[in-house]
Design a protein around this motif. Structure first.
Motif, PDB file in Angstrom:
ATOM      1  N   CYS A 186      74.502 -13.557 170.159  1.00  0.00           N
ATOM      2  CA  CYS A 186      73.185 -14.058 170.531  1.00  0.00           C
ATOM      3  C   CYS A 186      72.378 -14.467 169.304  1.00  0.00           C
ATOM      4  CB  CYS A 186      72.416 -12.984 171.326  1.00  0.00           C
ATOM      5  SG  CYS A 186      72.390 -11.370 170.525  1.00  0.00           S
ATOM      6  N   THR A 187      71.348 -15.258 169.556  1.00  0.00           N
ATOM      7  CA  THR A 187      70.369 -15.602 168.543  1.00  0.00           C
ATOM      8  C   THR A 187      69.206 -14.613 168.652  1.00  0.00           C
ATOM      9  OG1 THR A 187      69.305 -17.156 170.063  1.00  0.00           O
ATOM     10  CG2 THR A 187      71.024 -18.031 168.626  1.00  0.00           C
ATOM     11  N   ASP A 188      68.135 -14.881 167.908  1.00  0.00           N
ATOM     12  CA  ASP A 188      67.000 -13.951 167.907  1.00  0.00           C
ATOM     13  C   ASP A 188      66.218 -13.960 169.213  1.00  0.00           C
ATOM     14  OD1 ASP A 188      67.291 -12.769 165.393  1.00  0.00           O
ATOM     15  OD2 ASP A 188      66.460 -14.533 164.400  1.00  0.00           O
ATOM     16  N   VAL A 189      66.645 -14.768 170.198  1.00  0.00           N
ATOM     17  CA  VAL A 189      66.016 -14.705 171.507  1.00  0.00           C
ATOM     18  C   VAL A 189      66.236 -13.335 172.147  1.00  0.00           C
ATOM     19  CG1 VAL A 189      67.980 -15.560 172.846  1.00  0.00           C
ATOM     20  CG2 VAL A 189      65.667 -16.034 173.627  1.00  0.00           C
ATOM     21  N   ALA A 190      67.292 -12.619 171.706  1.00  0.00           N
ATOM     22  CA  ALA A 190      67.587 -11.285 172.240  1.00  0.00           C
ATOM     23  C   ALA A 190      67.174 -10.173 171.284  1.00  0.00           C
ATOM     24  CB  ALA A 190      69.083 -11.163 172.535  1.00  0.00           C
ATOM     25  N   ALA A 191      66.445 -10.520 170.220  1.00  0.00           N
ATOM     26  CA  ALA A 191      66.132  -9.515 169.206  1.00  0.00           C
ATOM     27  C   ALA A 191      64.917  -8.666 169.562  1.00  0.00           C
ATOM     28  CB  ALA A 191      65.895 -10.190 167.852  1.00  0.00           C
ATOM     29  N   ARG A 192      64.097  -9.118 170.496  1.00  0.00           N
ATOM     30  CA  ARG A 192      62.845  -8.432 170.762  1.00  0.00           C
ATOM     31  C   ARG A 192      62.874  -7.676 172.072  1.00  0.00           C
ATOM     32  NH1 ARG A 192      58.263  -9.479 167.199  1.00  0.00           N
ATOM     33  NH2 ARG A 192      59.134 -10.792 165.572  1.00  0.00           N
ATOM     34  N   GLY A 193      62.639  -6.406 172.012  1.00  0.00           N
ATOM     35  CA  GLY A 193      62.276  -5.610 173.169  1.00  0.00           C
ATOM     36  C   GLY A 193      63.344  -5.330 174.199  1.00  0.00           C
ATOM     37  N   LEU A 194      64.507  -5.981 174.145  1.00  0.00           N
ATOM     38  CA  LEU A 194      65.514  -5.748 175.173  1.00  0.00           C
ATOM     39  C   LEU A 194      65.985  -4.303 175.114  1.00  0.00           C
ATOM     40  CD1 LEU A 194      67.746  -8.941 175.151  1.00  0.00           C
ATOM     41  CD2 LEU A 194      65.879  -8.349 176.674  1.00  0.00           C
ATOM     42  N   ASP A 195      65.891  -3.612 176.228  1.00  0.00           N
ATOM     43  CA  ASP A 195      66.249  -2.193 176.287  1.00  0.00           C
ATOM     44  C   ASP A 195      67.544  -2.049 177.078  1.00  0.00           C
ATOM     45  OD1 ASP A 195      66.252   0.515 176.099  1.00  0.00           O
ATOM     46  OD2 ASP A 195      64.715   0.849 177.619  1.00  0.00           O
ATOM     47  N   ILE A 196      68.641  -1.993 176.365  1.00  0.00           N
ATOM     48  CA  ILE A 196      69.952  -1.778 176.981  1.00  0.00           C
ATOM     49  C   ILE A 196      70.469  -0.458 176.441  1.00  0.00           C
ATOM     50  CG2 ILE A 196      72.275  -2.692 177.306  1.00  0.00           C
ATOM     51  CD1 ILE A 196      71.164  -5.463 176.841  1.00  0.00           C
ATOM     52  N   LYS A 197      70.649   0.489 177.317  1.00  0.00           N
ATOM     53  CA  LYS A 197      70.954   1.858 176.886  1.00  0.00           C
ATOM     54  C   LYS A 197      72.368   1.964 176.328  1.00  0.00           C
ATOM     55  CE  LYS A 197      67.790   4.049 180.168  1.00  0.00           C
ATOM     56  NZ  LYS A 197      67.666   4.997 181.304  1.00  0.00           N
ATOM     57  N   ASP A 198      72.489   2.866 175.363  1.00  0.00           N
ATOM     58  CA  ASP A 198      73.796   3.297 174.833  1.00  0.00           C
ATOM     59  C   ASP A 198      74.600   2.166 174.205  1.00  0.00           C
ATOM     60  OD1 ASP A 198      73.182   5.854 175.823  1.00  0.00           O
ATOM     61  OD2 ASP A 198      74.059   5.366 177.770  1.00  0.00           O
ATOM     62  N   VAL A 199      73.934   1.187 173.597  1.00  0.00           N
ATOM     63  CA  VAL A 199      74.663   0.180 172.813  1.00  0.00           C
ATOM     64  C   VAL A 199      74.926   0.782 171.436  1.00  0.00           C
ATOM     65  CG1 VAL A 199      74.607  -2.126 171.805  1.00  0.00           C
ATOM     66  CG2 VAL A 199      73.616  -1.726 174.061  1.00  0.00           C
ATOM     67  N   PRO A 200      76.183   0.988 171.056  1.00  0.00           N
ATOM     68  CA  PRO A 200      76.460   1.756 169.837  1.00  0.00           C
ATOM     69  C   PRO A 200      76.255   1.002 168.533  1.00  0.00           C
ATOM     70  CG  PRO A 200      78.510   1.089 170.868  1.00  0.00           C
ATOM     71  CD  PRO A 200      77.414   0.645 171.791  1.00  0.00           C
ATOM     72  N   ALA A 201      76.286  -0.343 168.558  1.00  0.00           N
ATOM     73  CA  ALA A 201      76.284  -1.055 167.278  1.00  0.00           C
ATOM     74  C   ALA A 201      75.621  -2.418 167.406  1.00  0.00           C
ATOM     75  CB  ALA A 201      77.714  -1.228 166.757  1.00  0.00           C
ATOM     76  N   VAL A 202      75.101  -2.873 166.259  1.00  0.00           N
ATOM     77  CA  VAL A 202      74.550  -4.212 166.106  1.00  0.00           C
ATOM     78  C   VAL A 202      75.156  -4.815 164.842  1.00  0.00           C
ATOM     79  CG1 VAL A 202      72.490  -5.548 165.525  1.00  0.00           C
ATOM     80  CG2 VAL A 202      72.384  -3.830 167.324  1.00  0.00           C
ATOM     81  N   PHE A 203      75.665  -6.050 164.950  1.00  0.00           N
ATOM     82  CA  PHE A 203      76.220  -6.750 163.801  1.00  0.00           C
ATOM     83  C   PHE A 203      75.327  -7.938 163.473  1.00  0.00           C
ATOM     84  CE2 PHE A 203      79.870  -4.494 165.440  1.00  0.00           C
ATOM     85  CZ  PHE A 203      80.582  -4.132 164.296  1.00  0.00           C
ATOM     86  N   ASN A 204      74.907  -8.030 162.216  1.00  0.00           N
ATOM     87  CA  ASN A 204      74.215  -9.208 161.730  1.00  0.00           C
ATOM     88  C   ASN A 204      75.266 -10.129 161.115  1.00  0.00           C
ATOM     89  OD1 ASN A 204      71.396  -8.622 162.314  1.00  0.00           O
ATOM     90  ND2 ASN A 204      71.598  -6.978 160.824  1.00  0.00           N
ATOM     91  N   PHE A 205      75.841 -10.993 161.936  1.00  0.00           N
ATOM     92  CA  PHE A 205      76.836 -11.944 161.430  1.00  0.00           C
ATOM     93  C   PHE A 205      76.199 -12.840 160.384  1.00  0.00           C
ATOM     94  CE2 PHE A 205      79.977 -15.368 161.695  1.00  0.00           C
ATOM     95  CZ  PHE A 205      81.154 -14.643 161.829  1.00  0.00           C
ATOM     96  N   ASP A 206      74.930 -13.184 160.575  1.00  0.00           N
ATOM     97  CA  ASP A 206      74.123 -13.913 159.595  1.00  0.00           C
ATOM     98  C   ASP A 206      72.888 -13.081 159.273  1.00  0.00           C
ATOM     99  OD1 ASP A 206      75.849 -16.125 159.728  1.00  0.00           O
ATOM    100  OD2 ASP A 206      74.751 -16.959 161.443  1.00  0.00           O
TER     101      ASP A 206
END
Length: 472
Positions: A288-308
């Motif tokens: 995803c782009t930064d359209v999903a960076a704000r406020g989305l509350d999805i429980k139990d997501v273990p990791a975030v990768f900044n590809f860029d």
């Protein structure tokens, strides 16, 4: 509250709820994922309980609370939370945002709602169409206000606020505070109570952060290696461009990873379906782009990768806030290439600390080696006698002096060279000589006045037709 499993308040909730219950204006700043939605929704619903009624008349259900958010996904999420909080009341709520048909939204507004969750652009469309009236609004919430200013919503906000009554309670919540936000607060908030439960732009302590030095060509392989080594089942993968997002998602999908893309060029229906698939576990990687960076509350997501690395340093705080929410632990991995030096400098300045780059040893390429391709992406290893032939150097001849078939193709004999094409070009006539067609038609003897010039001959593409004779 009991059904939703809420037992203890977060710091922002503990400080904001009593102030909102008093009817005071609030400027609230807290780390993302700490429960800002409940901090403003619960006290508003409590104060509006005096308007609770079972009447079916739309006039008995005017808009009393308006919640403005920057993105469609965030608006949809907050609207779902409001419905859950108001489950055992008669207070109505709905959400309006762009990218969807206005007719169903108009039908909901005509029925009457007390809580209206909206994005600024679509709300103005309904106001101009006279689908909703805001002259009885008592509470206004500006959530993720800094993001709304970043994407140019300030003129729309000013127009919307001009439709509202002067006497109202205004709540401004954001993960970060900037000078622009403070000027907005000074213009529209009356003696606000500032609540700041964490240092501005701080990252959650429950998130483990790593920065790996990776070349652009190795990022995809590094991503797959970390997913495999850590046994990660789900993750956000953030990129900076919509085109890069689509390409990366297709590439990972071809390599066997269950992936979907989320960016601004997708229709709203596609974006909601992608989010729902990720929430339900049907999709493992959400690119995803930064359209999903704000406020989305999805429980139990273990990791975030900044590809860029993000262009805006503050977006890094919001990106990694998608993991480690509500006290859980999380992992944030960022890939840093040689061209990211300036962006890393901005990030270090924002976070106020030196970021150490780690080296990661990539596993060897495990594609099978071979000398022929069967039409697939990977080269295949020959079997049997062919494999034994391939193990010998292609330059190693057999005992007879000829190369073995399969180790090196035998070239066809060269055709004899034509000496005409080996000679250098030699002009047949001097460069200043007149063309042959003009010389051949030049009259040998000239009779007449020397002052009369003859007509210059030009080459003709077509021969003139012969003059008709008497017989014709």
């Amino acid at each position: 509250m009991a059904e939703m499993g809420y037992e203890n308040m977060t710091p922002i909730q503990a400080q904001a709820i009593p102030v909102v219950l008093q009817g005071r204006d609030v400027m609230g700043a807290a780390q993302t994922g700490t429960g800002k939605t409940a901090a403003f929704t619960l006290p508003l619903l409590q104060r509006m309980m005096k308007h609770d009624n079972t009447s079916t008349s739309p006039a008995r259900h005017p808009v009393r609370a308006l919640v403005l958010l920057p993105t469609r996904e965030l608006a949809d999420q907050v609207a779902e939370q409001v419905k859950l909080y108001a489950k055992y009341t008669n207070l109505r709520s709905t959400v309006v945002f762009g990218g969807m048909d206005m007719k169903p939204q108009t039908a909901e507004l005509k029925k009457g709602v007390e809580v209206l969750v909206a994005t600024p652009g679509r709300l103005l469309d309904h106001i101009e169409a006279k689908n909703c009236v805001l002259n009885q609004v008592e509470y206004v919430v500006l959530d993720e206000a800094d993001r709304m200013l970043d994407i140019g919503f300030l003129p729309d906000l000013q127009r919307i606020l001009s439709y509202l009554p002067k006497q109202r309670t205004t709540l401004l919540f954001s993960a970060t505070f900037s000078p622009e936000i403070k000027r907005l607060a000074n213009s529209y908030l009356q003696d606000p109570v500032t609540i700041e439960v964490a240092r501005s732009n701080a990252t959650a302590s429950t998130v483990e952060q790593h920065f790996y030095r990776v070349d652009d060509d190795d990022k995809r392989g590094t991503l797959k290696q970390i997913l495999r080594e850590r046994g990660l089942k789900q993750a956000f993968v953030f990129v900076n461009s919509k085109l890069g997002c689509a390409r990366l998602a297709r590439s990972l999908e071809r390599e066997g990873l269950n992936t979907t893309a989320l960016h601004g060029d997708k229709s709203q229906d596609e974006r909601l379906k992608a989010l729902e698939a990720f929430k339900s576990g049907a999709v493992d990687l959400l690119v995803c782009t930064d359209v999903a960076a704000r406020g989305l509350d999805i429980k139990d997501v273990p990791a975030v990768f900044n590809f860029d690395i993000p262009f805006n340093a503050e977006d890094y705080v919001h990106r990694i806030g998608r993991t480690g929410r509500a006290g859980a632990s999380g992992l944030a991995v960022s890939f840093v290439s040689a061209r990211d030096a300036r962006l890393m400098g901005d990030l270090e300045k924002l976070l106020g600390k030196k970021l150490e780059l780690e080296a990661l040893e990539l596993e060897a390429d495990k594609r099978p080696a071979g000398r022929f391709n069967d039409g697939q992406r990977a080269w295949q290893q020959p079997e049997g006698d062919e494999a034994r032939r391939e193990s010998r150097s292609p330059r190693e001849p057999r005992s007879g002096g000829r190369y073995e078939s399969g180790s090196r193709p035998v070239r066809a004999p060269r055709a004899p060279a034509d000496p005409l094409f080996d000679k250098p070009y030699e002009p047949s006539a001097p460069s200043d000589a007149p063309p042959s067609w003009e010389v051949s038609q030049r009259p040998a003897v000239r009779s007449g006045s020397p002052n009369i010039k003859t007509r210059k001959k030009v080459p003709a593409l077509f021969k003139s037709a012969p003059a008709p004779t008497q017989d014709n």
